[in-house]
Design a protein around this motif. Structure first.
Motif, PDB file in Angstrom:
ATOM      1  N   ALA A 267      -4.547   5.866   2.223  1.00 52.55           N
ATOM      2  CA  ALA A 267      -5.383   4.719   1.916  1.00 52.55           C
ATOM      3  C   ALA A 267      -5.889   4.823   0.487  1.00 52.55           C
ATOM      4  N   THR A 268      -6.122   3.653  -0.104  1.00 48.57           N
ATOM      5  CA  THR A 268      -6.624   3.562  -1.467  1.00 48.57           C
ATOM      6  C   THR A 268      -7.884   2.723  -1.467  1.00 48.57           C
ATOM      7  N   GLU A 269      -8.936   3.228  -2.102  1.00 53.05           N
ATOM      8  CA  GLU A 269     -10.157   2.438  -2.234  1.00 53.05           C
ATOM      9  C   GLU A 269      -9.980   1.510  -3.429  1.00 53.05           C
ATOM     10  N   LEU A 270      -9.991   0.193  -3.163  1.00 56.10           N
ATOM     11  CA  LEU A 270      -9.800  -0.799  -4.214  1.00 56.10           C
ATOM     12  C   LEU A 270     -11.109  -1.351  -4.749  1.00 56.10           C
ATOM     13  N   GLY A 271     -12.199  -1.096  -4.039  1.00 56.59           N
ATOM     14  CA  GLY A 271     -13.520  -1.543  -4.444  1.00 56.59           C
ATOM     15  C   GLY A 271     -14.537  -0.892  -3.525  1.00 56.59           C
ATOM     16  N   PRO A 272     -15.815  -1.006  -3.844  1.00 56.71           N
ATOM     17  CA  PRO A 272     -16.838  -0.399  -2.990  1.00 56.71           C
ATOM     18  C   PRO A 272     -16.756  -0.945  -1.556  1.00 56.71           C
ATOM     19  N   GLY A 273     -16.408  -0.080  -0.626  1.00 58.74           N
ATOM     20  CA  GLY A 273     -16.315  -0.464   0.776  1.00 58.74           C
ATOM     21  C   GLY A 273     -14.982  -1.051   1.189  1.00 58.74           C
ATOM     22  N   LEU A 274     -14.032  -1.219   0.261  1.00 60.98           N
ATOM     23  CA  LEU A 274     -12.719  -1.815   0.567  1.00 60.98           C
ATOM     24  C   LEU A 274     -11.634  -0.756   0.462  1.00 60.98           C
ATOM     25  N   VAL A 275     -10.956  -0.509   1.591  1.00 60.27           N
ATOM     26  CA  VAL A 275      -9.887   0.481   1.645  1.00 60.27           C
ATOM     27  C   VAL A 275      -8.637  -0.201   2.192  1.00 60.27           C
ATOM     28  N   CYS A 276      -7.519  -0.060   1.463  1.00 60.30           N
ATOM     29  CA  CYS A 276      -6.238  -0.613   1.893  1.00 60.30           C
ATOM     30  C   CYS A 276      -5.241   0.529   2.019  1.00 60.30           C
ATOM     31  N   GLY A 277      -4.385   0.437   3.033  1.00 56.73           N
ATOM     32  CA  GLY A 277      -3.478   1.542   3.308  1.00 56.73           C
ATOM     33  C   GLY A 277      -2.020   1.162   3.316  1.00 56.73           C
TER      34      GLY A 277
ATOM     35  N   SER B   1     -18.019  -3.606   3.420  1.00 52.85           N
ATOM     36  CA  SER B   1     -19.121  -4.086   2.590  1.00 52.85           C
ATOM     37  C   SER B   1     -19.642  -5.431   3.115  1.00 52.85           C
ATOM     38  N   ASP B   2     -20.652  -5.962   2.447  1.00 59.33           N
ATOM     39  CA  ASP B   2     -21.208  -7.273   2.786  1.00 59.33           C
ATOM     40  C   ASP B   2     -20.582  -8.388   1.956  1.00 59.33           C
ATOM     41  N   ASP B   3     -19.561  -8.074   1.160  1.00 62.89           N
ATOM     42  CA  ASP B   3     -18.888  -9.054   0.311  1.00 62.89           C
ATOM     43  C   ASP B   3     -17.505  -9.375   0.849  1.00 62.89           C
ATOM     44  N   THR B   4     -16.968 -10.526   0.423  1.00 66.66           N
ATOM     45  CA  THR B   4     -15.576 -10.874   0.693  1.00 66.66           C
ATOM     46  C   THR B   4     -14.752 -10.458  -0.518  1.00 66.66           C
ATOM     47  N   TYR B   5     -13.620  -9.815  -0.271  1.00 66.38           N
ATOM     48  CA  TYR B   5     -12.715  -9.398  -1.342  1.00 66.38           C
ATOM     49  C   TYR B   5     -11.445 -10.236  -1.316  1.00 66.38           C
ATOM     50  N   ARG B   6     -10.941 -10.545  -2.504  1.00 73.30           N
ATOM     51  CA  ARG B   6      -9.621 -11.160  -2.663  1.00 73.30           C
ATOM     52  C   ARG B   6      -8.688 -10.054  -3.132  1.00 73.30           C
ATOM     53  N   VAL B   7      -7.724  -9.698  -2.299  1.00 73.41           N
ATOM     54  CA  VAL B   7      -6.804  -8.586  -2.564  1.00 73.41           C
ATOM     55  C   VAL B   7      -5.440  -9.155  -2.949  1.00 73.41           C
ATOM     56  N   THR B   8      -4.910  -8.696  -4.075  1.00 71.04           N
ATOM     57  CA  THR B   8      -3.575  -9.096  -4.517  1.00 71.04           C
ATOM     58  C   THR B   8      -2.642  -7.907  -4.300  1.00 71.04           C
ATOM     59  N   TRP B   9      -1.492  -8.200  -3.663  1.00 69.60           N
ATOM     60  CA  TRP B   9      -0.571  -7.130  -3.291  1.00 69.60           C
ATOM     61  C   TRP B   9       0.868  -7.621  -3.370  1.00 69.60           C
ATOM     62  N   GLN B  10       1.805  -6.663  -3.359  1.00 66.56           N
ATOM     63  CA  GLN B  10       3.222  -6.986  -3.404  1.00 66.56           C
ATOM     64  C   GLN B  10       3.991  -5.943  -2.609  1.00 66.56           C
ATOM     65  N   MET B  11       4.914  -6.415  -1.803  1.00 66.70           N
ATOM     66  CA  MET B  11       5.763  -5.513  -1.034  1.00 66.70           C
ATOM     67  C   MET B  11       6.861  -4.945  -1.924  1.00 66.70           C
TER      68      MET B  11
ATOM     69  N   GLY C 299     -12.809 -10.511   4.705  1.00 68.62           N
ATOM     70  CA  GLY C 299     -14.227 -10.816   4.865  1.00 68.62           C
ATOM     71  C   GLY C 299     -15.065  -9.571   5.105  1.00 68.62           C
ATOM     72  N   PRO C 300     -16.389  -9.741   5.024  1.00 68.00           N
ATOM     73  CA  PRO C 300     -17.299  -8.618   5.241  1.00 68.00           C
ATOM     74  C   PRO C 300     -17.114  -7.996   6.622  1.00 68.00           C
ATOM     75  N   HIS C 301     -17.049  -6.689   6.658  1.00 66.25           N
ATOM     76  CA  HIS C 301     -16.972  -5.921   7.902  1.00 66.25           C
ATOM     77  C   HIS C 301     -15.791  -6.360   8.763  1.00 66.25           C
ATOM     78  N   ARG C 302     -14.655  -6.588   8.089  1.00 65.07           N
ATOM     79  CA  ARG C 302     -13.431  -7.000   8.787  1.00 65.07           C
ATOM     80  C   ARG C 302     -12.260  -6.136   8.343  1.00 65.07           C
ATOM     81  N   THR C 303     -11.229  -6.142   9.177  1.00 70.52           N
ATOM     82  CA  THR C 303      -9.948  -5.539   8.831  1.00 70.52           C
ATOM     83  C   THR C 303      -8.900  -6.634   8.907  1.00 70.52           C
ATOM     84  N   GLU C 304      -8.080  -6.751   7.879  1.00 75.91           N
ATOM     85  CA  GLU C 304      -7.015  -7.745   7.843  1.00 75.91           C
ATOM     86  C   GLU C 304      -5.665  -7.050   7.798  1.00 75.91           C
TER      87      GLU C 304
END
Length: 109
Positions: free
Chosen positions: A10-20, A29-39, A54-59
């Motif tokens: 996993a990589t932390e992309l921002g405070p409280g945001l981890v993508c794997g 976190s309490d914020d919504t993040y816009r994540v840009t990614w590419q396969m 969204g806040p406190h969610r997993t997508e």
């Protein structure tokens, strides 16, 4: 002896945001993040995509890979072979607490 299952990284992309590398992003976190990614696909690079987490969610991210034309692959000497995901590149994430409406899970391609 039974080998343990491989752990995803996993990589932390921002405070409280981890993508794997399991194609998910978790936002604690309490914020919504816009994540840009590419396969990264067996057929090359997939389309760049954006997902709102969204806040406190997993997508779960939906990997899509282009097909590849393989001449001489079958008896009729041509075949479109579907691409498959190899890995994912996270290109960045920014806080976006006023996202525009998008698809059901907040993904846009």
């Amino acid at each position: 002896m039974i080998a343990p299952a491989p752990q995803s990284s996993a990589t932390e992309l921002g405070p409280g945001l981890v993508c794997g590398d399991d194609y998910t992003c978790r936002n604690d976190s309490d914020d919504t993040y816009r994540v840009t990614w590419q396969m990264v696909c067996t057929t090359g690079l997939g389309k760049q995509s954006t997902t709102w987490v969204g806040p406190h969610r997993t997508e779960a991210l939906r990997p899509t890979c282009p097909a590849e034309y393989k001449p001489g692959f079958t008896d009729d000497f041509s075949k479109w072979v579907p691409g498959a995901p190899r890995s994912i590149r996270y290109l960045g994430a920014i806080i976006d607490n006023d996202p525009a409406p998008h698809g059901a899970n907040g993904s846009a391609g």
